[in-house]
Design a protein around this motif. Structure first.
Motif, PDB file in Angstrom:
ATOM      1  N   GLU A   1       2.362  -7.149   4.092  1.00  0.00           N
ATOM      2  CA  GLU A   1       1.082  -7.525   5.774  1.00  0.00           C
ATOM      3  C   GLU A   1       1.193  -6.014   6.251  1.00  0.00           C
ATOM      4  OE1 GLU A   1       4.688  -8.074   7.653  1.00  0.00           O
ATOM      5  OE2 GLU A   1       5.209 -10.475   6.871  1.00  0.00           O
TER       6      GLU A   1
ATOM      7  N   ARG B   1       7.465  -7.974   1.179  1.00  0.00           N
ATOM      8  CA  ARG B   1       6.514  -9.255   2.711  1.00  0.00           C
ATOM      9  C   ARG B   1       6.361  -8.078   3.321  1.00  0.00           C
ATOM     10  NH1 ARG B   1       5.579 -14.013   2.272  1.00  0.00           N
ATOM     11  NH2 ARG B   1       6.902 -14.150   0.845  1.00  0.00           N
TER      12      ARG B   1
ATOM     13  N   VAL C   1       4.461 -13.861  -1.992  1.00  0.00           N
ATOM     14  CA  VAL C   1       3.204 -12.227  -1.985  1.00  0.00           C
ATOM     15  C   VAL C   1       4.044 -11.412  -3.369  1.00  0.00           C
ATOM     16  CG1 VAL C   1       2.799 -12.212  -0.097  1.00  0.00           C
ATOM     17  CG2 VAL C   1       5.303 -11.086  -0.782  1.00  0.00           C
TER      18      VAL C   1
END
Length: 420
Positions: free
Chosen positions: A262, A258, A198
């Motif tokens: 998300e 992260r 990511v």
């Protein structure tokens, strides 16, 4: 007579070129090293780093403190920096005629302020050691040999296949390809776990706010976190025409990479514009001034070093007219002022781009790598360096230091596997 050990370095970026040079020195030149690069030029990230000045490393020499600048990989790098640290980086370049300088924030650049100095240093070293770079060589596959090749003077070795059908055998392969999904796919076929990559190190785009009218201002000691329970990150905050940047915002983007991914980069943020100061403590300071010096004008503490235009914004957000005296301000206004100073609520709606530099959180699982040698636990003879691994640092030269350190450890690890 046995042939020289054959070593393929995949990737002509910072860690790949440095690995090739360190391997050559570790094996005293008694090896055949070749670098393979998918693009048409080497060291592209070095070229754009630091706005073209090349932020080579950081003058943070304590391994413990240094490792804390890495959201992922800090435990593994704690030992690694004992082996090759920023001071070793400085010495390496100095021996090759390149002097580095430290700026006020600890970032280190060549004294020429030009990335070409670093690039030329590498290219000259590679040329003098006769280490070739093969350009436009896209990797197709790496296949471990089942039968040892005594001529390679190493373990079974590998058959490496390139686009166009070209293939060659190597005793050792070093993967230094950075964030490359195709290479990660190849490594998965060899049994390696890939931590889904990511983005990391990016600016924060905010929902409509008049804060962006202060574009270009730097608030020197800020603290930011994701609501409700994010870990705060601190440092100078740069206000941009789209939102927030600067070390403070970039550190948040790295440590919360992260979490932000998300959440599709849509989160509520809380900003403390005066560092770690608690709301209650600031309120008590202002209430004390209201009582003891009621005739004085309302001003920020000089220690906060807030720009004048930013203080005007704070007052406007607090619904307090400029130039008011403490005697004219109610306790509820003081309370509101302190909340704005220490707990400004902002809404992030997207991620921006940090210049042209791109760092990812993710890559080859650290559990698959022996960090004392950088050799694969799954595939003996395969080594990893730099950002192809699930390791990344905050901005400030830390990602390049990871490249230099892991490349050096890989070179020493390779030396242990080869008998000259």
């Amino acid at each position: 007579m046995r042939k020289k050990p054959k070593i393929a370095v995949i990737g002509a970026g910072a860690s790949g070129c440095f690995a090739a040079l360190q391997i050559y020195d570790e094996l005293q030149g008694l090896c055949d090293i070749q670098i393979f690069e998918k693009s048409k030029e080497p060291l592209s990230k070095l070229k754009i780093s630091g706005g073209g000045r090349c932020n080579v490393t950081h003058n943070l020499f304590d391994p413990e403190l240094l490792s804390m600048r890495y959201p992922r990989g800090n435990k593994e790098l704690r030992w690694a920096f004992e082996s090759f640290s920023p001071s070793d980086t400085i010495t390496w370049f100095q021996k090759r005629g390149v002097t580095l300088k430290a700026e006020a924030d600890g970032r280190m650049f060549p004294t020429t302020d030009s990335s070409e100095t670093i690039i030329n240093c590498f290219l000259d070293e590679l040329k003098s050691k006769k280490i070739p770079i093969h350009f436009e060589q896209g990797l197709v596959g790496i296949y471990p040999n089942q039968i040892p090749d005594v001529n390679l003077n190493q373990k079974n070795g590998f058959r490496v296949l390139w686009e166009g059908g070209f293939e060659e055998n190597f005793g050792t392969v070093v993967i230094a390809t950075g964030s490359n999904r195709k290479v990660w796919s190849i490594l998965e076929k060899l049994g390696h776990k890939i931590i889904t990559p990511v983005p990391s190190l990016f600016t924060l785009t905010l929902e409509n706010t008049d804060l962006v009218e202060l574009t270009g201002l730097v608030v020197p000691n800020s603290e930011i976190k994701i609501l409700p329970k994010g870990k705060p990150q601190s440092g100078p905050m740069l206000i941009t025409h789209w939102g927030l940047s600067g070390p403070c915002a970039l550190r948040l983007s790295a440590w919360e990479a992260r979490t932000l991914f998300e959440a599709d980069y849509k989160v509520d943020l809380s900003v403390n514009w005066i560092g770690g100061e608690k709301t209650q403590n600031v309120e008590e300071i202002y209430l004390s001034k209201k009582e003891k010096t009621p005739g004085d004008k309302l001003v920020p503490d000089p220690l906060w070093k807030l720009p004048n235009r930013f203080w005007e914004w704070i007052l406007n957000e607090s619904k307090i007219q400029p130039n008011k005296r403490y005697s004219d301000i109610s306790k509820s206004e003081i309370r509101n002022l302190c909340l704005i100073l220490t707990q400004t609520k902002l809404r992030m709606v997207a991620k921006g781009v940090f210049k042209e530099e791109f760092v990812t959180a993710g890559g080859v699982s650290r559990k698959d790598i022996q960090f004392q040698t950088m050799e694969s636990k799954k595939t003996p003879g395969l080594f990893f360096t730099g950002e192809v691994i699930d390791v990344d640092g905050v901005t400030g030269g830390f990602n390049f230091q990871n490249a230099w350190t892991t490349a050096t450890i890989a070179a020493r690890g390779i030396r242990k596997t080869i008998v000259i």
